[in-house]
Design an enzyme around this catalytic site. Structure first.
Site, PDB file in Angstrom:
ATOM      1  CB  CYS A  69      -0.871  -0.041   1.236  1.00  0.00           C
ATOM      2  SG  CYS A  69      -1.503   1.431   1.492  1.00  0.00           S
ATOM      3  CB  CYS A 121       1.224   1.292   4.576  1.00  0.00           C
ATOM      4  SG  CYS A 121      -0.349   0.821   5.032  1.00  0.00           S
ATOM      5  CG  HIS A 158      -3.798  -1.033   4.701  1.00  0.00           C
ATOM      6  ND1 HIS A 158      -3.702  -0.239   3.911  1.00  0.00           N
ATOM      7  CD2 HIS A 158      -4.329  -2.309   4.270  1.00  0.00           C
ATOM      8  CE1 HIS A 158      -4.067  -0.781   2.678  1.00  0.00           C
ATOM      9  NE2 HIS A 158      -4.735  -1.829   3.012  1.00  0.00           N
ATOM     10  CG  ASN A 186     -13.782   9.813  -4.142  1.00  0.00           C
ATOM     11  OD1 ASN A 186     -14.627  10.292  -4.102  1.00  0.00           O
ATOM     12  ND2 ASN A 186     -13.013  10.168  -5.249  1.00  0.00           N
ATOM     13  CB  SER A 230      -7.058   3.680  -6.594  1.00  0.00           C
ATOM     14  OG  SER A 230      -6.598   4.819  -6.047  1.00  0.00           O
ATOM     15  CG  HIS A 253      -3.898   3.787   4.293  1.00  0.00           C
ATOM     16  ND1 HIS A 253      -2.833   2.823   4.727  1.00  0.00           N
ATOM     17  CD2 HIS A 253      -4.089   4.645   4.905  1.00  0.00           C
ATOM     18  CE1 HIS A 253      -2.488   3.470   5.702  1.00  0.00           C
ATOM     19  NE2 HIS A 253      -3.228   4.672   5.863  1.00  0.00           N
ATOM     20  CG  HIS A 262      -6.924   7.920   1.090  1.00  0.00           C
ATOM     21  ND1 HIS A 262      -7.290   6.636   0.786  1.00  0.00           N
ATOM     22  CD2 HIS A 262      -6.733   8.749  -0.149  1.00  0.00           C
ATOM     23  CE1 HIS A 262      -7.584   6.549  -0.529  1.00  0.00           C
ATOM     24  NE2 HIS A 262      -7.224   7.587  -1.196  1.00  0.00           N
ATOM     25  CD  GLN A 266      -8.122  12.584  -4.058  1.00  0.00           C
ATOM     26  OE1 GLN A 266      -7.632  13.273  -4.614  1.00  0.00           O
ATOM     27  NE2 GLN A 266      -8.724  11.674  -4.612  1.00  0.00           N
TER      28      GLN A 266
HETATM   29  O1  LIG Z   1      -7.567  10.773  -7.182  1.00  0.00           O
HETATM   30  P1  LIG Z   1      -7.941   9.271  -7.354  1.00  0.00           P
HETATM   31  O2  LIG Z   1      -8.625   9.071  -5.817  1.00  0.00           O
HETATM   32  O3  LIG Z   1      -7.219   8.348  -7.729  1.00  0.00           O
HETATM   33  O4  LIG Z   1      -9.240   9.387  -8.314  1.00  0.00           O
HETATM   34  C1  LIG Z   1     -10.608   9.374  -7.832  1.00  0.00           C
HETATM   35  O5  LIG Z   1     -11.197  10.630  -7.354  1.00  0.00           O
HETATM   36  C2  LIG Z   1     -11.042  11.859  -8.447  1.00  0.00           C
HETATM   37  C3  LIG Z   1     -11.556  12.871  -7.609  1.00  0.00           C
HETATM   38  O6  LIG Z   1     -12.882  12.748  -7.250  1.00  0.00           O
HETATM   39  C4  LIG Z   1     -11.701  11.300  -9.877  1.00  0.00           C
HETATM   40  O7  LIG Z   1     -11.380  12.481 -10.657  1.00  0.00           O
HETATM   41  C5  LIG Z   1     -11.298  10.216 -10.285  1.00  0.00           C
HETATM   42  O8  LIG Z   1     -12.242   9.693 -11.359  1.00  0.00           O
HETATM   43  C6  LIG Z   1     -11.320   8.896  -9.290  1.00  0.00           C
HETATM   44  O9  LIG Z   1     -10.911   7.712  -9.739  1.00  0.00           O
END
Ligand SMILES: O=P(O)(O)O[C@H]1O[C@H](CO)[C@@H](O)[C@H](O)[C@H]1O
Ligand SMILES: O=P(O)(O)O[C@H]1O[C@H](CO)[C@@H](O)[C@H](O)[C@H]1O
Lengths: 348, 348
Positions: free
Chosen positions: A51, A54, A116, A156, A164, A167, A169, A171
């Site tokens: 990961c 991590c 994690h 997300n 993806s 873990h 997290h 943004q």
């Molecule tokens: O940045 P990440 O987590 O890889 O990507 C994810 O979040 C982003 C922001 O919402 C999106 O634009 C991507 O389509 C999604 O896969």
């Protein structure tokens, strides 16, 4: 809610965005023969050597993640926005049909915990408090910059929502322009203030609290409610019980009450289908555009995709993309399900 | 397109909806560790005894599908809109915060062909012509009704886009209200006409045709283009080369040219990743609300989710739901890929 609406197709108005959602309560009998999703597995490893989030591991871009012990913030290795992006503006053909302009900004990743296997639902309230503190510091730092007008903090959660990595997290994407969703919420709140000399979401919070039928959870400082105009099946909005525009205005008590309500909502979600509930979640403080925002009330949106079970989601396709959002279960029935799930999270 | 935009984060303006999209061209290097989709299998059976859309079979609601031989239209057994839905309007609390109103309408399913294994891409142009005729008849019939102000014709293709059945079919949802996506396109087109004494999408079609860099395919009557403001990776818009507001205004030649361009776009899509390409597609004729629509130009949207391969899609989550739509590949590079794929569909 009037009973006609509980059983018949109708539209509801979202005053925040000034948009309608089509509600088709009778449609839940529809059998589902379409795509089902993989059931989300619980994560067992507290540390995963593969990961990139991590502590101490090397990320895809080649940078090594620090051996952090609490929360951890770093610049996104594949940022959608960059601080040094050139400013330009173009209108090829001169007809206002091919308008483009340079957009600069900052994208950061915020690890909620070094562990994690945790999620907001599995973290303790004091641990979530550290996350809230980081969000607040980030907003303060970036919001003070002249070249940043909005700081969008979000998470997300779950593969179904494009995460993806399991873990824990989130943004932040901080941009020179105020993004359209916020522009539209700003316009709705401004109009309401001008017409009613009252703050839209403060009035709304009081109304929902007095009616109770869409309330999911609450504490001294916050209310969690399925909005009357919810688009996603189990959409939830968190609203403060007093007027605050940004995280920085929170008192000490409010910070910990905010962590507590985030914990309530996420633990409640995990109860609904007895599975880690996927969602996109985001904070909506006022823009940091140098203007006063008396119309704005801080709030949080949770947009979760599941509809019928841990594996059957709502598809926002076809009519939703071309006409208008549509939902099958009413917000009131979703709130009932969530309220019951919330009770199961409480100690006996 | 100016080269600064090809390599740097920027925003582009959609004059039709008056919204922005964030473009991050440098972000395609991002490795993908997230969810992948099941590869879509080709359908081999011409008749599937378990398919409720195949001629003569019994549907989930208990009704038997006729033994049809060409196209076939029936009322949706689990309609989101119903003709007899009661009209009401409510504003609980009297503050304009809980606004609801009854919404009536009609939902129909349109089988494109009795053959279970076909798709628009696999049907012949004359076979697609019959589908175009049905769309036109349906719009004429429903659009003439006083209680219908919009007829949204669309197709959800592929399990990834929520289609619950691979049998070639689309839907129509006809409603008493004009849905918000159309309201917003109406406002954009009205504003443009008022300001420029010209029809937005007619001007746009001419500009795109002269520049060529976003054009995917064309024939005597239509142009298929990746819009300058495309949100989905391989989004395409079909535009007539003269001003027409609805399908009924098409000449005989235009009808068959329309079928031909639909065939070009769908066969092109299937070439891109050598897989049946999922999408939501929809027709946007002018509203049938009893008003004149000099500002409106008929057009078709294709919203396909795939981004990198047959199994890796774009997720519209987090920032997209809370801030603004964002894309990684530029519309110009998507158009180049599609143009090359289109060439591969042409006879040598
Ligand atoms: O940045 P990440 O987590 O890889 O990507 C994810 O979040 C982003 C922001 O919402 C999106 O634009 C991507 O389509 C999604 O896969
Ligand atoms: O009616 P269907 O094809 O079963 O359902 C599909 O299309 C509808 C209209 O776009 C959506 O509301 C549903 O979420 C989707 O699953």
């Amino acid at each position: 809610m009037i009973s006609l609406a509980q059983q018949n197709p109708h539209r509801r108005f979202n005053p925040l965005k000034r948009e309608w959602v089509l509600v088709s309560p009778h449609r839940t009998q529809r059998p589902w023969q379409g795509q089902t999703e993989a059931k989300t597995a619980e994560v067992a490893l507290t540390y995963d050597p593969t990961c990139y989030l991590c502590p101490g591991n090397v990320r895809a871009g080649g940078v090594r993640t620090d051996k952090y012990t609490t929360t951890y913030v770093f610049e996104n290795d594949f940022a959608a926005l960059k601080p040094d992006a050139p400013q330009f503006s173009s209108d090829e053909g001169g007809k206002g049909l091919l308008l483009a302009e340079g957009e600069s900004g900052v994208c950061r990743v915020i690890c909620f915990s070094p562990r994690h296997d945790l999620t907001l639902a599995k973290m303790s309230v004091p641990e979530i408090c550290s996350v809230v503190d980081v969000w607040s510091e980030q907003y303060a730092e970036l919001g003070a910059r002249d070249d940043i007008r909005y700081v969008q903090i979000f998470e997300n959660r779950g593969a179904m929502m494009g995460a993806s990595n399991p873990h824990p997290h989130g943004q932040l994407w901080a941009s020179r322009s105020v993004p359209d969703e916020v522009v539209s919420e700003l316009a709705g709140q401004r109009e309401y203030l001008a017409k009613n000399q009252a703050v839209l979401l403060c009035e709304y919070q009081k109304l929902e609290e007095s009616l109770g039928e869409r309330v999911v959870a609450k504490n001294e400082s916050f209310l969690a409610v399925v909005p009357f105009w919810a688009v996603w099946p189990f959409e939830v909005m968190i609203l403060p019980r007093r007027h605050v525009t940004t995280l920085q205005e929170f008192t000490e008590t409010e910070r910990s009450d905010f962590a507590a309500i985030l914990h309530s909502v996420t633990t409640t979600y995990d109860q609904v289908f007895d599975t880690p509930f996927p969602y996109s979640m985001g904070l909506h403080p006022a823009p940091c555009d140098g203007e006063q925002h008396p119309e704005w009330q801080f709030h949080v949106h949770f947009y979760p995709p599941l509809l019928r079970s841990a594996t059957v989601r709502k598809f926002m396709v076809g009519y939703e993309l071309l006409g208008s959002p549509q939902r099958d279960i009413t917000p009131e029935s979703a709130a009932t399900t969530l309220r019951e799930a919330h009770l199961r999270t409480l100690p006996l």
